[in-house]
Design a protein around this motif. Structure first.
Motif, PDB file in Angstrom:
ATOM      1  N   GLU A 148       0.794  -1.226   0.000  1.00  0.00           N
ATOM      2  CA  GLU A 148       0.000   0.000   0.000  1.00  0.00           C
ATOM      3  C   GLU A 148       0.831   1.282   0.000  1.00  0.00           C
ATOM      4  O   GLU A 148       0.308   2.341  -0.320  1.00  0.00           O
ATOM      5  CB  GLU A 148      -0.936   0.006   1.212  1.00  0.00           C
ATOM      6  N   THR A 149       2.088   1.197   0.358  1.00  0.00           N
ATOM      7  CA  THR A 149       2.889   2.421   0.469  1.00  0.00           C
ATOM      8  C   THR A 149       3.773   2.643  -0.751  1.00  0.00           C
ATOM      9  O   THR A 149       4.184   1.696  -1.411  1.00  0.00           O
ATOM     10  CB  THR A 149       3.749   2.411   1.752  1.00  0.00           C
ATOM     11  N   ASP A 150       4.014   3.916  -1.007  1.00  0.00           N
ATOM     12  CA  ASP A 150       4.961   4.287  -2.059  1.00  0.00           C
ATOM     13  C   ASP A 150       6.296   4.696  -1.460  1.00  0.00           C
ATOM     14  O   ASP A 150       7.241   4.990  -2.192  1.00  0.00           O
ATOM     15  CB  ASP A 150       4.401   5.456  -2.886  1.00  0.00           C
ATOM     16  N   ASP A 151       6.374   4.717  -0.145  1.00  0.00           N
ATOM     17  CA  ASP A 151       7.574   5.136   0.575  1.00  0.00           C
ATOM     18  C   ASP A 151       8.599   3.999   0.538  1.00  0.00           C
ATOM     19  O   ASP A 151       8.451   2.984   1.208  1.00  0.00           O
ATOM     20  CB  ASP A 151       7.195   5.478   2.018  1.00  0.00           C
ATOM     21  N   GLU A 152       9.641   4.205  -0.261  1.00  0.00           N
ATOM     22  CA  GLU A 152      10.649   3.145  -0.447  1.00  0.00           C
ATOM     23  C   GLU A 152      11.401   2.829   0.843  1.00  0.00           C
ATOM     24  O   GLU A 152      11.761   1.676   1.088  1.00  0.00           O
ATOM     25  CB  GLU A 152      11.620   3.523  -1.566  1.00  0.00           C
ATOM     26  N   LYS A 153      11.630   3.862   1.656  1.00  0.00           N
ATOM     27  CA  LYS A 153      12.312   3.633   2.931  1.00  0.00           C
ATOM     28  C   LYS A 153      11.459   2.747   3.843  1.00  0.00           C
ATOM     29  O   LYS A 153      11.959   1.826   4.486  1.00  0.00           O
ATOM     30  CB  LYS A 153      12.619   4.967   3.616  1.00  0.00           C
ATOM     31  N   MET A 154      10.156   3.022   3.871  1.00  0.00           N
ATOM     32  CA  MET A 154       9.241   2.220   4.682  1.00  0.00           C
ATOM     33  C   MET A 154       9.190   0.782   4.154  1.00  0.00           C
ATOM     34  O   MET A 154       9.196  -0.174   4.932  1.00  0.00           O
ATOM     35  CB  MET A 154       7.841   2.838   4.678  1.00  0.00           C
ATOM     36  N   LYS A 155       9.147   0.618   2.849  1.00  0.00           N
ATOM     37  CA  LYS A 155       9.142  -0.724   2.260  1.00  0.00           C
ATOM     38  C   LYS A 155      10.385  -1.497   2.681  1.00  0.00           C
ATOM     39  O   LYS A 155      10.299  -2.674   3.038  1.00  0.00           O
ATOM     40  CB  LYS A 155       9.082  -0.649   0.722  1.00  0.00           C
ATOM     41  N   LYS A 156      11.541  -0.830   2.636  1.00  0.00           N
ATOM     42  CA  LYS A 156      12.795  -1.480   3.020  1.00  0.00           C
ATOM     43  C   LYS A 156      12.777  -1.856   4.497  1.00  0.00           C
ATOM     44  O   LYS A 156      13.156  -2.976   4.867  1.00  0.00           O
ATOM     45  CB  LYS A 156      13.968  -0.528   2.719  1.00  0.00           C
ATOM     46  N   THR A 157      12.314  -0.947   5.338  1.00  0.00           N
ATOM     47  CA  THR A 157      12.238  -1.215   6.780  1.00  0.00           C
ATOM     48  C   THR A 157      11.341  -2.411   7.054  1.00  0.00           C
ATOM     49  O   THR A 157      11.705  -3.316   7.820  1.00  0.00           O
ATOM     50  CB  THR A 157      11.709   0.030   7.526  1.00  0.00           C
ATOM     51  N   LEU A 158      10.168  -2.439   6.429  1.00  0.00           N
ATOM     52  CA  LEU A 158       9.222  -3.537   6.639  1.00  0.00           C
ATOM     53  C   LEU A 158       9.765  -4.854   6.086  1.00  0.00           C
ATOM     54  O   LEU A 158       9.593  -5.911   6.705  1.00  0.00           O
ATOM     55  CB  LEU A 158       7.871  -3.200   6.006  1.00  0.00           C
ATOM     56  N   SER A 159      10.426  -4.791   4.943  1.00  0.00           N
ATOM     57  CA  SER A 159      11.023  -6.003   4.364  1.00  0.00           C
ATOM     58  C   SER A 159      12.110  -6.558   5.270  1.00  0.00           C
ATOM     59  O   SER A 159      12.197  -7.772   5.486  1.00  0.00           O
ATOM     60  CB  SER A 159      11.603  -5.707   2.986  1.00  0.00           C
ATOM     61  N   ASP A 160      12.927  -5.661   5.809  1.00  0.00           N
ATOM     62  CA  ASP A 160      13.982  -6.088   6.730  1.00  0.00           C
ATOM     63  C   ASP A 160      13.391  -6.741   7.981  1.00  0.00           C
ATOM     64  O   ASP A 160      13.878  -7.771   8.450  1.00  0.00           O
ATOM     65  CB  ASP A 160      14.869  -4.910   7.133  1.00  0.00           C
ATOM     66  N   LYS A 161      12.327  -6.129   8.506  1.00  0.00           N
ATOM     67  CA  LYS A 161      11.664  -6.708   9.683  1.00  0.00           C
ATOM     68  C   LYS A 161      11.110  -8.088   9.355  1.00  0.00           C
ATOM     69  O   LYS A 161      11.201  -9.013  10.165  1.00  0.00           O
ATOM     70  CB  LYS A 161      10.535  -5.797  10.170  1.00  0.00           C
ATOM     71  N   ASN A 162      10.517  -8.224   8.183  1.00  0.00           N
ATOM     72  CA  ASN A 162       9.949  -9.517   7.814  1.00  0.00           C
ATOM     73  C   ASN A 162      11.032 -10.583   7.659  1.00  0.00           C
ATOM     74  O   ASN A 162      10.806 -11.749   7.979  1.00  0.00           O
ATOM     75  CB  ASN A 162       9.098  -9.408   6.555  1.00  0.00           C
ATOM     76  N   GLU A 163      12.204 -10.181   7.184  1.00  0.00           N
ATOM     77  CA  GLU A 163      13.313 -11.142   7.100  1.00  0.00           C
ATOM     78  C   GLU A 163      13.682 -11.643   8.492  1.00  0.00           C
ATOM     79  O   GLU A 163      13.883 -12.845   8.697  1.00  0.00           O
ATOM     80  CB  GLU A 163      14.528 -10.504   6.433  1.00  0.00           C
ATOM     81  N   ARG A 164      13.750 -10.725   9.447  1.00  0.00           N
ATOM     82  CA  ARG A 164      14.056 -11.130  10.827  1.00  0.00           C
ATOM     83  C   ARG A 164      12.934 -11.975  11.407  1.00  0.00           C
ATOM     84  O   ARG A 164      13.179 -12.938  12.140  1.00  0.00           O
ATOM     85  CB  ARG A 164      14.320  -9.891  11.692  1.00  0.00           C
ATOM     86  N   ARG A 165      11.708 -11.652  11.059  1.00  0.00           N
ATOM     87  CA  ARG A 165      10.566 -12.451  11.529  1.00  0.00           C
ATOM     88  C   ARG A 165      10.630 -13.874  10.972  1.00  0.00           C
ATOM     89  O   ARG A 165      10.328 -14.834  11.680  1.00  0.00           O
ATOM     90  CB  ARG A 165       9.250 -11.783  11.130  1.00  0.00           C
ATOM     91  N   GLU A 166      11.009 -14.007   9.707  1.00  0.00           N
ATOM     92  CA  GLU A 166      11.139 -15.344   9.107  1.00  0.00           C
ATOM     93  C   GLU A 166      12.212 -16.153   9.834  1.00  0.00           C
ATOM     94  O   GLU A 166      12.030 -17.346  10.089  1.00  0.00           O
ATOM     95  CB  GLU A 166      11.466 -15.243   7.612  1.00  0.00           C
ATOM     96  N   GLU A 167      13.316 -15.495  10.171  1.00  0.00           N
ATOM     97  CA  GLU A 167      14.368 -16.175  10.928  1.00  0.00           C
ATOM     98  C   GLU A 167      13.855 -16.599  12.302  1.00  0.00           C
ATOM     99  O   GLU A 167      14.135 -17.707  12.764  1.00  0.00           O
ATOM    100  CB  GLU A 167      15.581 -15.253  11.077  1.00  0.00           C
ATOM    101  N   ALA A 168      13.080 -15.718  12.931  1.00  0.00           N
ATOM    102  CA  ALA A 168      12.509 -16.044  14.237  1.00  0.00           C
ATOM    103  C   ALA A 168      11.530 -17.211  14.122  1.00  0.00           C
ATOM    104  O   ALA A 168      11.497 -18.091  14.992  1.00  0.00           O
ATOM    105  CB  ALA A 168      11.818 -14.819  14.831  1.00  0.00           C
TER     106      ALA A 168
END
Length: 75
Positions: free
Chosen positions: A35-55
């Motif tokens: 839903e967002t066009d904010d590339e920084k937010m997309k990167k932050t959320l993607s990074d969090k999801n990577e850590r969540r997958e590891e968890a």
């Protein structure tokens, strides 16, 4: 000082609850990424999801360990 006994009877339930919450958070973040066009937010959320997958992998491994412990008679 009194040491509390290691009561692991609800560990699998607790871990499963954490897994469910983590999966929900991944889905919510994915929706926000779409839903967002904010590339920084997309990167932050993607990074969090990577850590969540590891968890998630770690929690799933922990559940397997608990099942083995239970088979071996640990209560």
């Amino acid at each position: 000082m009194y040491n509390k006994a290691d009561d692991r009877r609800n560990n699998v339930d607790r871990i499963q609850h954490n897994i469910s919450n983590t999966i929900q958070n991944i889905h919510r973040a994915d929706e926000m990424i779409e839903e967002t066009d904010d590339e920084k937010m997309k990167k932050t959320l993607s990074d969090k999801n990577e850590r969540r997958e590891e968890a998630l992998n770690a929690m799933r491994s922990e559940i397997k360990d608990e099942a083995i412990d239970k088979q071996n008679g640990y209560r």
